[in-house]
Design a protein around this motif. Sequence first.
Motif, short mmCIF file in Angstrom:
data_model
loop_
_atom_site.label_atom_id
_atom_site.label_comp_id
_atom_site.label_asym_id
_atom_site.label_seq_id
_atom_site.Cartn_x
_atom_site.Cartn_y
_atom_site.Cartn_z
N ASP A 76 0.91 -1.23 -0.22
CA ASP A 76 0.04 0.09 -0.14
C ASP A 76 0.94 1.23 0.14
OD1 ASP A 76 -2.10 1.90 0.22
OD2 ASP A 76 -2.96 1.02 2.12
N CYS A 77 1.27 1.67 -1.22
CA CYS A 77 2.32 2.64 -1.25
C CYS A 77 1.73 4.05 -1.60
CB CYS A 77 3.35 2.47 -2.38
SG CYS A 77 2.72 2.61 -3.95
N GLU A 82 -7.51 5.59 -5.43
CA GLU A 82 -8.43 6.37 -5.85
C GLU A 82 -9.07 7.48 -5.08
OE1 GLU A 82 -11.42 3.71 -7.33
OE2 GLU A 82 -10.49 3.13 -9.10
N ASN A 83 -8.94 7.33 -3.57
CA ASN A 83 -9.23 8.26 -2.84
C ASN A 83 -8.60 7.88 -1.45
OD1 ASN A 83 -10.87 6.57 -1.13
ND2 ASN A 83 -11.95 6.34 -2.80
N ASN A 84 -8.34 8.89 -0.56
CA ASN A 84 -7.91 8.56 0.63
C ASN A 84 -8.43 7.51 1.77
OD1 ASN A 84 -5.95 10.48 0.11
ND2 ASN A 84 -7.18 12.27 0.91
N ALA A 108 -6.55 0.42 -8.02
CA ALA A 108 -6.80 0.48 -6.57
C ALA A 108 -7.49 -0.69 -5.91
CB ALA A 108 -7.66 1.83 -6.39
N GLU A 109 -8.17 -1.70 -6.64
CA GLU A 109 -8.97 -2.37 -5.87
C GLU A 109 -8.80 -3.92 -6.56
OE1 GLU A 109 -11.16 -2.74 -3.56
OE2 GLU A 109 -11.79 -4.47 -4.18
N ALA A 115 -6.26 -10.34 2.38
CA ALA A 115 -6.22 -9.21 1.35
C ALA A 115 -7.44 -8.50 1.22
CB ALA A 115 -5.80 -9.81 -0.39
N PRO A 116 -7.42 -7.38 1.87
CA PRO A 116 -8.95 -6.50 2.24
C PRO A 116 -9.38 -5.86 0.84
CG PRO A 116 -6.93 -5.16 2.88
CD PRO A 116 -6.54 -6.69 2.57
N SER A 117 -10.62 -6.15 0.47
CA SER A 117 -11.28 -5.51 -0.58
C SER A 117 -11.90 -3.87 -0.08
CB SER A 117 -12.13 -6.24 -1.05
OG SER A 117 -13.21 -5.45 -1.94
N ASN A 118 -11.78 -3.03 -1.17
CA ASN A 118 -12.57 -1.64 -0.47
C ASN A 118 -13.92 -1.82 -1.01
OD1 ASN A 118 -10.19 0.06 -0.03
ND2 ASN A 118 -9.60 -0.58 -1.91
N ILE A 119 -14.46 -2.94 -1.20
CA ILE A 119 -15.88 -3.02 -1.53
C ILE A 119 -16.63 -4.02 -0.78
CG2 ILE A 119 -17.69 -3.67 -3.45
CD1 ILE A 119 -15.53 -2.63 -5.38
#
Length: 762
Positions: free
Chosen positions: A333-334, A339-341, A435-436, A475-479
């Motif tokens: 996670d660099c 896509e957003n903070n 990002a995802e 591995a976490p998803s943002n959705i």
Amino acid sequence: MAERYVIFHGHFYQPPRNNPWLEDILRQESAAPYHDWNERIFYECYQPSSGARVINDSGYTVDIVNNFEYISFNFGPTLAEWLEKKFPDIWKDIVDGDRKSKKRLGWANAIACACSHTILPLDIPFLADVDIDWGLKVFEKTFGRRADAMWLPETAINEAIVNKLIDRNLKFVYLVPSQIQSANPINVKTKMDVSSGNIDPRYPYRIKTSRGEILAILAHKKISDEVAFENLLADSKTAADRIEGAFSEKTHHDQIITILCDGETFGHHQPFAERGLAHLLKYELPGRGIKVINGSYAVEKIPAAWEIRIKDGRVGEGTSWSCAHGLGRWKEDCGCGKENNNSTQAWRGPLREAFEFLAGKTIPLFKKMIKNRFNGNEVISDYALVLNDFSLIDEFISKHKKKELNFDEKKEILSVFEMLKYTLFSFTSCGWFWAEISGIEPVENMAFALRALEIYSRFSGEDIKESFLKILETAPSNIDRYKNGRCVWEQLVEPQKDSIYTYIGGVIAENLASESEKFKAIEKPNFRVFINRDEAIAEFFAKTTETKRVFRYKVSEPDFPFEIDLIENGTSEKRHFTIDNIFGEARYNIMVKFWINRIFKLKDTYTNLLDNYLEFENVYHCFCEPVKEIEPVIAKVLMFKLVEITRFHRDSEIPAVKSLVELVKENKLNLDGFYTRRILKESIERRLEKLRLGKFEKIDFLNILFDIYFFLPDRKKENLYHNTVFRAIIGNKTAVSKLNPETKKQIRTLCYTLRIDPDIVE
């Protein structure tokens, strides 16, 4: 007198998009109206770049330039394979551009690219070797010569990769200034710190290691960024001013301005950039005494006077051009690509860890099975020649075998090479770029991993799936609906295992929709399918592994929406298919057959409706609204008449088509529709084929067809049609000059329509 040179390098690449069970690209709805993203980018970039327009002040074409004659370039091998099979004429133009550049300069433009576009410094060393060697082999087969250089994916490099390039006798590599740590004149020990990018990019530099040396050509970073992100190519004069201003007037040494960017910049990311590039390279720069060259020319003509040391990056991992944190973009996670903070890229590490776990299993098994049957390591690199030409399988095996292989052993060998290929493809760089974890690219990489895992389990007898998924689970998803990599796998990847079943179910449904076809044969580059409706049997043959699967089926509903039960021989599990759960490709094909057949059955009805309406001609000239009411009727009748002219040679219908087109133009009617586009495409391309052969006949009808074409919003082939007409006229100048005045007038009208300078018609 010192020379001024320019190198424009385009890195042309798309990730492997093949479904790994079918070895074919399926329809991608997000690319509509195109079949898939490769096809979309082909029409926006690859085709226009092979025939870029040079336009005059009035916006009309006066020349067509094959940009591949002038730019340094590379194609990712999987993209090159797709282009060669899908659009062989355009691929021939690209290869011809390379050959013509050699004739112009003495050194050719094309360089190689790593096969699967992995981040080489992060690869397991064995996979890095495979990716490099397959890329070099494919290049040699395609271009008929050894590569002088290799494009490193994302320009990712460390000393280990430098040594691999040196070991393979490559001459140079393209890098960016931010990847360089220090520089010193050759034979001078004092080093200058250039780690902030403060190195002069106008000269070649030498990289020396214990294994030997290789030259580096550095991008002019600011101009490269202006080309890639600031649309510098929108105006070739402005671009030439910018490039010319970057040369120093205070030196007597030859200088190079090198511009590196994604090849898709030219037309896909920036519409019409290929046109600015064409005028810049063929006319604007040479007119200022600036010579357009390639890397091979540069390193032969300009000796390196300085030596550089590349940055080590974190723990020796190296650096790249697209991550400010070295290689973090492909493992942690660099922040690059975020896509957003509020989003996380913490999935990147576990995704790579899972694939490395799998590779730790598949590679030893592969080596063991290969060692027992083949001599030496050359067999691994030579497999690249089989990747897109399965007719070479027997020759490949015969060259390297230790002993005769029976049919089952041959299938095993091909399967473990398939396992190696998909192990490698799972590391394709695009899988980490965005990002995802549930994005198209990571899911594609996971599908490759699943295919490799399947083959591994079959030959090892070891079930490693749960261990693999436990890593993905971290591995976490943002959705929310996906939660983590394991859920992504279960929802988006695991169902792809049934791809062959789903494909066969769709082919059977298509066969039912065709009504009259009792037998159906489909030949694809990587597989073939045969349907026997009488015996209710379907066969699927995979060319990659020379394996055949046989399916029995039962049809409970032979008409739309279809009901099919499918069972593979040797199994008892029944799969049920309807129009709802077959691939979108099959649904699309069924729509074509099903609805066109029914529309043509209504031909007389549509024609009578239009005839009745036209009886009131004097009325509708006074009122536009009634005409709008019958737009669909006009479109269908027009389609019927085009079919009669094109397929049945009933040229007597041309005046009727002309009258309908005048009605459409007068009332600004909408003709857009799937069937209109399909029939119009067929009609135009049949006429253009005659033009290509030098037969300038019935140009008036071709003008009518293009009148219709330019009413449609979907004109994806406009540039292709434009170039066909331009080249037909230029290539047949003598024949055109002898045509009668009326035909010449029609050709000039065609030129005006397609924005071609009519003065090319003498």
